[in-house]
Enzyme design. Sequence first.
Site, PDB file in Angstrom:
ATOM      1  N   THR A  56     -75.898 -60.513 -15.396  1.00  0.00           N
ATOM      2  CA  THR A  56     -74.672 -59.903 -14.862  1.00  0.00           C
ATOM      3  C   THR A  56     -74.997 -58.796 -13.862  1.00  0.00           C
ATOM      4  OG1 THR A  56     -73.613 -60.376 -16.956  1.00  0.00           O
ATOM      5  CG2 THR A  56     -72.526 -58.777 -15.544  1.00  0.00           C
ATOM      6  N   VAL A  57     -75.825 -57.857 -14.271  1.00  0.00           N
ATOM      7  CA  VAL A  57     -76.114 -56.706 -13.393  1.00  0.00           C
ATOM      8  C   VAL A  57     -77.016 -57.128 -12.236  1.00  0.00           C
ATOM      9  CG1 VAL A  57     -77.064 -54.376 -13.269  1.00  0.00           C
ATOM     10  CG2 VAL A  57     -75.793 -55.095 -15.305  1.00  0.00           C
ATOM     11  N   ASP A  90     -76.623 -47.486 -28.723  1.00  0.00           N
ATOM     12  CA  ASP A  90     -76.499 -47.494 -27.257  1.00  0.00           C
ATOM     13  C   ASP A  90     -76.153 -46.090 -26.749  1.00  0.00           C
ATOM     14  OD1 ASP A  90     -75.964 -49.141 -24.657  1.00  0.00           O
ATOM     15  OD2 ASP A  90     -74.123 -47.989 -24.944  1.00  0.00           O
ATOM     16  N   LYS A 116     -78.411 -43.126 -24.437  1.00  0.00           N
ATOM     17  CA  LYS A 116     -77.903 -42.427 -23.251  1.00  0.00           C
ATOM     18  C   LYS A 116     -77.950 -40.912 -23.442  1.00  0.00           C
ATOM     19  CE  LYS A 116     -75.124 -46.511 -22.267  1.00  0.00           C
ATOM     20  NZ  LYS A 116     -73.851 -47.195 -22.498  1.00  0.00           N
TER      21      LYS A 116
HETATM   22  N1  HSE Z   1     -72.629 -52.061 -24.261  1.00  0.00           N
HETATM   23  C1  HSE Z   1     -72.394 -50.880 -23.496  1.00  0.00           C
HETATM   24  C2  HSE Z   1     -70.968 -50.422 -23.666  1.00  0.00           C
HETATM   25  C3  HSE Z   1     -72.641 -51.030 -22.033  1.00  0.00           C
HETATM   26  O1  HSE Z   1     -70.196 -51.031 -24.415  1.00  0.00           O
HETATM   27  O2  HSE Z   1     -70.622 -49.425 -23.071  1.00  0.00           O
HETATM   28  C4  HSE Z   1     -74.081 -50.973 -21.709  1.00  0.00           C
HETATM   29  O3  HSE Z   1     -74.685 -49.822 -22.188  1.00  0.00           O
END
Ligand code: HSE
Length: 445
Positions: A17-18, A205, A209
């Site tokens: 995708t990216v 996730d 970050k």
């Molecule tokens: N899966 C992540 C989200 C996007 O739902 O924000 C990629 O980090």
Amino acid sequence: MSNTTRTVNVGLIGLGTVGGGVARVIARHHDEYLRAYGIDLRLAKASALEPERAAELGIAPEAFTTDWHEVVADPAVDIVIELIGGEHPATEIFESAIAAGKHVVSANKALLGRRIDYLGDLAAKAGVQIRCEAAAGGGIPIVNALEHALVANGMLTIAGILNGTTNYILTRMTNEGLGYEEVLADAQRLGYAEADPTADVDGFDAASKVAILSSIAFHTRVTTDDVYMQGIRNISAADIEQARQMGYAIKLLGIARMTPQGIDARVHPTMIPANHMLASVSGAMNAVFAVGDAVGETMFYGAGAGAFPTASAVVGDVLELANGIASGLDLGPEPEPFPRTVPIRPIDDLETRYYIRLSVADRAGALAPVVAAFAQAGISISGINQLESDGSNTCSVVFLTHTACERDVQAVCAALEALDEVERVASVIRIEDADAWSEGAEKND
Ligand code: HSE
């Protein structure tokens, strides 16, 4: 309009995708980059496991390979873009690109969050850069802001909605009064959530970050293992409704704060005042609230995922590097190798307010030992709300605390669980006083 033109060649590994978004953005804007910066940005080599992707994206057969090694080894390639995600072979791609003296652009939050110290050291020693705008907040230019526009500040707080999947789920639970499982199933059906939603809903996730943003904001090394993590699986419609009645919204926040005891880095469901800007971020959107000692409060909002928003961040990094290469600058490593200079404050030392919902026996005197347990732990209660019994043997009672220490709250929860009168501690949610996020900022005269 630049007088000189310099060709900068990129190698793209991963055409999902990216990666597809990146190939399309580079192709569509090639002439503008040439006009504006004098950069002839070329996709010299691309790799993916599926050869049909090359044709779909208009990549010439001679510029395509199924073997990523060929991308890294191509002598024409100046910058390697890693967009396959995961730990392997992404780690090996970083290692070999850096060893070949090539800069690396990546959106791989899981890898960078866990191994930012190792990969950063490798790049520093090799005199190349790793750029990762897309790895935190997708299209939101927060990494660039922290590295450049806000660099004059001592950063105090980063508080963000850094995961779109969980924000989508919490938003629908809030707006429609639905339960977690029901919304998750719907989100999976609609493609908002992965079939295996673990990395999103359990906070991993967002924690990756937080690690990346803290490392950049606080000029130190914070890895995902340093970030306390709790996801949204236990959030119920009842908690969201209680929060709403008390003037709060529940969001999965990634929080990083510079405190006198060290960096406080965590991801967990958080009750924030309903009138705070972060409370109004809904659906799959992301936002980062960043407070610097000089600038004060700032807020960045945008799409945290998706082909084109993420490609915007990736190609922005590529162009910044390409600009340096085209100008003949010795880009060198990042300005500092980011050693671990600041300790991580343990979650047990956190001091904040708490929402605690208990399932309690519905009989005379049942609350007396419960209240006594709070008193014994030295935790001061700021509010109690008993939800009227539905005729069963138990009822829900919500306690709000004044500022308390996490260690004491964990102790009181264990003590409460042991009481005959308490069926279970149904939920514990931290309440953030957003005013505290700006403590330490300069006051204007
Ligand atoms: N899966 C992540 C989200 C996007 O739902 O924000 C990629 O980090």
